[in-house]
Scaffold this active site. Structure first.
Site, short mmCIF file in Angstrom:
data_model
loop_
_atom_site.label_atom_id
_atom_site.label_comp_id
_atom_site.label_asym_id
_atom_site.label_seq_id
_atom_site.Cartn_x
_atom_site.Cartn_y
_atom_site.Cartn_z
CD GLN A 1 4.11 8.70 8.27
OE1 GLN A 1 3.08 8.92 8.07
NE2 GLN A 1 4.86 7.78 7.37
CD GLU B 1 15.01 9.51 2.70
OE1 GLU B 1 15.01 10.57 2.21
OE2 GLU B 1 14.10 8.00 2.76
CG ASP C 1 6.64 5.28 3.52
OD1 ASP C 1 5.94 5.43 2.88
OD2 ASP C 1 7.34 5.45 4.65
CB CYS D 1 0.90 8.70 1.64
SG CYS D 1 1.99 9.40 0.57
#
Length: 440
Positions: free
Chosen positions: A274, A327, A370, A397
Site C-alpha cells: 500500500q 497470490e 483484494d 481500489c
C-alpha cells in the site's frame, strides 16, 4: 474545430473528470469543479468521437471550493500559461480536501447505483493521522526518465515527459533521496520505496534495452551520493528486468521491511505494498473489525500479496484454523512464504486465483479478496459464491470494478452489510474501500 472552448462544468465523473456539454456533445474536463465556468483546451476530440476530453486552462467563474494548487508542475492553469500540459498524479490539487472527499463520495455512490443497482449514502474517511494539507503521504513513487537522464512524469494520457525536481505527495524520506540530482541515462523508469516506519529505502531501476552493467553501477553510486544524510540507512539500489522477472542487486539489499498490525513484512523489488503511509494499518484494522474471524475458522485470502491481511487473519484463526493465501506474482508469493513461515495454519499458494479456487476442495468460512484495479471478475465471483462462506470481505481500489462485482454478488443472493470508503490518495481521484457482504 476550436482547440479552446468555454464550458459550464457539471457533475463529477469516475476517473478524475467533470462532465460538461458543448453543442450537445459530452466533454470530460479535468482540473475543474462543478458549477465553474472555464476555458478548456481540448486534448482528445474529433467529429466522430462519442465524447471529447479537455483540460481547464482558465477559470472564468471559480467555485468556492477552488484553492491554489500546491504543485506548479501539476497545475493545469500554470502549465497552460507555459504552453505545457500538467503532470499527472495530483489532479485534485486545486480542490479543498473536504470538497475532494465529498466529490469522491458522490462518484462512489453513482457507481454503486449505476453498476450494482444499490442506493447508498457514502462518507469518505480521511486517514486518522492525515496531515492538514494532505501532502507527504506516498511511501512509493514511480518516475520515467527524460532525455538527459533526469526524472520525469507524464501528463494524463500523454507520452510527453516533463522533468520534475520534487514530489510534494511523496514522503520526506522519498524526497530526501534527491533522485532529481542523479543522471539516470540508461534507464527507462525508476521506482522508489521508503518504508513508513523508517529503515533502508529501495530504488528500483528499470534499464533501457542494451544498457551496460557499468552504467547501472554508475547510477547506483550516484544514488548513494545524492541522498541527504538524514535519508536513513544505506540506500539500496536494484535493477529490475520486467520481461524476465529478474532482480539484480547493485547496492544494499533487494527488499524493504514494512510493518503493520504487529507484524513485519519483507517486500522484494517491485512487489506490491500500500502506498499511503497509514493505509496498511487502516485497511488491516478494517478487515479485522469487519470480518470478526473466529478461532478454528477456514479462511481464504485472495490476491493476498506479501501477506498484509493474511498475518492478522492467521492470528484470529489461531493454530486450529486454516488460512489459504493466494497470490499470482511469483516474487510476491515468495515474500509471503518468508513473512508467514512462523504461522503453521497458513498455506501459501502461488497462482491465478480462479485456477487455485477451481482446485481447492475444502469448505470456507470466510473469504477476503483484494483484487487489482480491474476487479475480481465474474468467474471468481461465481467460485466464491459456490464456496458458500458465512462472510465475505472485499478490499477495492476502484469503485467501478467493485460495483460491477458487487452487482454479481447481489444477484447471487449476497447483501452489502457494511461499507467503508477511505481517502488514502489525497489530491487524486482515487480512493480505497472495504465492504462486508453476507447472505440474508
Amino acid at each position: 474545430m476550436p482547440s479552446d472552448i468555454e464550458l459550464t462544468i457539471g457533475a463529477p465523473a469516475h476517473g478524475g473528470h467533470f462532465v460538461a456539454r458543448h453543442e450537445g456533445r459530452v466533454v470530460f474536463v479535468r482540473h475543474a469543479l462543478p458549477g465553474e465556468r472555464v476555458r478548456a483546451r481540448l486534448t482528445e476530440s474529433g467529429p466522430d468521437a462519442k465524447f471529447w476530453r479537455a483540460d481547464a486552462v482558465e477559470i472564468l467563474e471559480a467555485s468556492p471550493d477552488r484553492v491554489p494548487h500546491f504543485w506548479p508542475a501539476a497545475d493545469s492553469i500554470r502549465a497552460a500559461a507555459r504552453g505545457r500540459l500538467p503532470v499527472g498524479g495530483a489532479e485534485f490539487g486545486h480542490i479543498r480536501l473536504e470538497a475532494q472527499r465529498s466529490i469522491k463520495a458522490t462518484v462512489f455512490a453513482e457507481q454503486l447505483q449505476r453498476l450494482a443497482g444499490l442506493e447508498r449514502e457514502i462518507t469518505v474517511e480521511a486517514a486518522p493521522d492525515e496531515s492538514p494539507d494532505g501532502l507527504g503521504w506516498r511511501t512509493r513513487a514511480s518516475f520515467s526518465v527524460a532525455p538527459g537522464g533526469r526524472l520525469a512524469m507524464h501528463p494524463h494520457r500523454s507520452d510527453e515527459l516533463i522533468p520534475v525536481t520534487g514530489m510534494p505527495l511523496a514522503s520526506e524520506a522519498v524526497n530526501a533521496l534527491n533522485l532529481w540530482e542523479v543522471d539516470f541515462t540508461g534507464a527507462d523508469r525508476v521506482e522508489v520505496a521508503a518504508p513508513a516506519a523508517g529503515g533502508a529505502p529501495l530504488v528500483l531501476v528499470i534499464p533501457s534495452a542494451g544498457t551496460h552493467p557499468r552504467t547501472l553501477s554508475r547510477i547506483a553510486g550516484e544514488v548513494g551520493t545524492a541522498a541527504d544524510p538524514g535519508a536513513g540507512e544505506t540506500v539500496s539500489v536494484v535493477a529490475w528486468d520486467p520481461e524476465e522477472h529478474v532482480l539484480t542487486r547493485l547496492r544494499g539489499r533487494t527488499w524493504v521491511r514494512e510493518s503493520a498490525m504487529g507484524h513485519d513484512f519483507r517486500v522484494t523489488g517491485a512487489g506490491f505494498w500500500q502506498i499511503h503511509r497509514s493505509a496498511p494499518a487502516v485497511l488491516a484494522g478494517a478487515v479485522r473489525d469487519g470480518l470478526q474471524v473466529q478461532p478454528g475458522e477456514r479462511v481464504a485470502d485472495l490476491f493476498a500479496g506479501a501477506g498484509l491481511f493474511t498475518a492478522p487473519l492467521a492470528d484470529a484463526t489461531g493454530e486450529t484454523g486454516h488460512v489459504l493465501s493466494v497470490e499470482g506474482s511469483p516474487g510476491t508469493s515468495r515474500d509471503a512464504r518468508k513473512n508467514l513461515f512462523a504461522a503453521p495454519q497458513v498455506e501459501v499458494v502461488q497462482g491465478r486465483v480462479d485456477r487455485v479456487l477451481r482446485a481447492h476442495t475444502g469448505a470456507l468460512d470466510v473469504v477476503l479478496l483484494d483484487p487489482p484495479r480491474t476487479g475480481a471478475g465474474r468467474t471468481v465471483v461465481d467460485q466464491i459464491n459456490s464456496a458458500a462462506p458465512r462472510v465475505l470481505g472485499y478490499v477495492s481500489c476502484d469503485p467501478a470494478s467493485f460495483a460491477r462485482d458487487l452487482g454479481w454478488f447481489r444477484a447471487a443472493g449476497w447483501e452489502l452489510d457494511s461499507l467503508r470508503v477511505f481517502d488514502l490518495y489525497p489530491h487524486t481521484h482515487h480512493m480505497e474501500s472495504f465492504a462486508v457482504l453476507r447472505r440474508p
